[in-house]
Scaffold this motif. Structure first.
Motif, PDB file in Angstrom:
ATOM      1  N   ILE A  73      -9.426 -31.152  10.536  1.00 39.97           N
ATOM      2  CA  ILE A  73      -9.524 -29.722  10.780  1.00 39.97           C
ATOM      3  C   ILE A  73     -10.894 -29.277  10.269  1.00 39.97           C
ATOM      4  CG2 ILE A  73      -8.538 -27.440  10.364  1.00 39.97           C
ATOM      5  CD1 ILE A  73      -6.801 -29.401  12.025  1.00 39.97           C
ATOM      6  N   SER A 120     -13.677 -31.347  20.085  1.00 41.71           N
ATOM      7  CA  SER A 120     -12.890 -30.405  19.288  1.00 41.71           C
ATOM      8  C   SER A 120     -12.096 -29.461  20.165  1.00 41.71           C
ATOM      9  CB  SER A 120     -13.815 -29.566  18.384  1.00 41.71           C
ATOM     10  OG  SER A 120     -14.567 -30.379  17.508  1.00 41.71           O
ATOM     11  N   PRO A 166      -3.425 -32.621  10.083  1.00 40.87           N
ATOM     12  CA  PRO A 166      -3.250 -33.776  10.968  1.00 40.87           C
ATOM     13  C   PRO A 166      -2.468 -34.892  10.280  1.00 40.87           C
ATOM     14  CG  PRO A 166      -5.544 -33.050  10.922  1.00 40.87           C
ATOM     15  CD  PRO A 166      -4.845 -32.344   9.807  1.00 40.87           C
ATOM     16  N   ALA A 180      -9.610 -28.475  15.653  1.00 38.98           N
ATOM     17  CA  ALA A 180      -9.143 -29.844  15.437  1.00 38.98           C
ATOM     18  C   ALA A 180     -10.173 -30.755  16.088  1.00 38.98           C
ATOM     19  CB  ALA A 180      -7.768 -30.059  16.057  1.00 38.98           C
ATOM     20  N   TYR A 184      -2.215 -34.296  18.581  1.00 39.10           N
ATOM     21  CA  TYR A 184      -2.143 -33.342  17.459  1.00 39.10           C
ATOM     22  C   TYR A 184      -1.499 -32.028  17.888  1.00 39.10           C
ATOM     23  CZ  TYR A 184      -3.628 -29.773  14.160  1.00 39.10           C
ATOM     24  OH  TYR A 184      -3.628 -28.713  13.289  1.00 39.10           O
ATOM     25  N   THR A 206      -3.114 -23.574   9.621  1.00 37.66           N
ATOM     26  CA  THR A 206      -3.259 -24.673  10.575  1.00 37.66           C
ATOM     27  C   THR A 206      -2.561 -25.922  10.060  1.00 37.66           C
ATOM     28  OG1 THR A 206      -5.420 -23.775  11.203  1.00 37.66           O
ATOM     29  CG2 THR A 206      -4.937 -26.040  11.871  1.00 37.66           C
ATOM     30  N   VAL A 210      -8.341 -37.563  12.892  1.00 34.79           N
ATOM     31  CA  VAL A 210      -8.358 -36.169  13.349  1.00 34.79           C
ATOM     32  C   VAL A 210      -8.555 -35.293  12.118  1.00 34.79           C
ATOM     33  CG1 VAL A 210      -7.046 -34.294  14.425  1.00 34.79           C
ATOM     34  CG2 VAL A 210      -6.871 -36.621  15.340  1.00 34.79           C
ATOM     35  N   ASN A 212       1.518 -33.845  13.969  1.00 36.96           N
ATOM     36  CA  ASN A 212       0.847 -33.352  12.775  1.00 36.96           C
ATOM     37  C   ASN A 212       1.877 -33.273  11.659  1.00 36.96           C
ATOM     38  OD1 ASN A 212       2.096 -30.552  12.996  1.00 36.96           O
ATOM     39  ND2 ASN A 212       0.896 -30.588  14.901  1.00 36.96           N
ATOM     40  N   LEU A 249      -6.498 -35.664  20.147  1.00 32.28           N
ATOM     41  CA  LEU A 249      -6.371 -34.220  19.947  1.00 32.28           C
ATOM     42  C   LEU A 249      -5.150 -33.671  20.681  1.00 32.28           C
ATOM     43  CD1 LEU A 249     -10.116 -33.141  20.249  1.00 32.28           C
ATOM     44  CD2 LEU A 249      -8.773 -33.503  18.169  1.00 32.28           C
TER      45      LEU A 249
END
Length: 205
Positions: free
Chosen positions: A123, A101, A116, A51, A70, A113, A121, A75, A67
């Motif tokens: 991936i 990250s 976001p 991320a 997140y 995953t 943000v 998310n 982050l």
């Protein structure tokens, strides 16, 4: 003023959560050591799902908090994601704001995953590859990073290897870990015949 105070309190709480554990309590991105010589290592890393967010020249501008939000559930899946080590960072360049990250835990990456919720943000996929790495302690700053990078480039050149121009650096410890106990690293991706580029996983907001 009230908003600024709220942001400061939130950042403090995030730091306290992070410092509540030692770095040994977190999942660390896997790698294989190919060669070790004092403070230097050559490592092979698999592809890592991360991320990422723009960091800015000073490393500030709320990058850590974006982050942290997140992985705390902000998310699209409202899924909490465990903190990992290290936190990877790329310094800003002329046309690049730099980035910070968090590595997504392997099980989460394997299962899917979460996308976001914020547009700032992303991936990203850190391509697998071989890296030259220097490890050092202290509270990292620009001077320390530049000195470590130069030592690493000198070591790589002395071994007859070639590295790319882009530097990465990494931090493994909670914010209030004493400087002598901190683990910092600078990475240079070693050049191979295969061209590696960072890929961004596009997800709708």
């Amino acid at each position: 003023m009230r908003k600024a105070k709220w942001i400061g309190v939130t950042a403090l709480l995030a730091a306290l959560v992070f410092v509540g554990k030692g770095s040994a309590d977190y999942e660390t991105a896997a790698y294989d050591v190919v060669e070790k010589e004092g403070e230097f290592e050559i490592r092979d890393y698999p592809e890592l799902v991360m991320a990422s967010t723009a960091m800015g020249a000073s490393g500030g501008n709320g990058s850590f908090m974006r982050l942290f939000g997140y992985i705390s559930g902000s998310n699209q899946a409202k899924q909490k994601v465990a903190m990992t080590t290290p936190v990877f960072m790329k310094p800003s360049a002329e046309q690049d704001a730099g980035s910070m990250s968090f590595v997504v835990p392997k099980q989460v990456a394997d299962e899917g995953t979460p996308a976001p919720s914020r547009q700032d943000v992303n991936i990203t996929m850190r391509p697998a590859g071989r890296f030259a790495v220097i490890r050092f302690s202290g509270r990292m700053n620009d001077t320390m990073r530049e000195e470590a990078q130069q030592k690493l480039r000198d070591w790589v050149e002395a071994k007859g290897l070639k590295a790319g121009e882009t530097m990465e650096y990494a931090s493994y410890d909670p914010p209030f870990t004493p400087a002598p106990l901190r683990r910092n690293e600078v990475f240079l991706r070693l050049q191979t015949d295969e061209v590696q580029t960072e890929r961004v996983q596009v997800s709708s907001p």
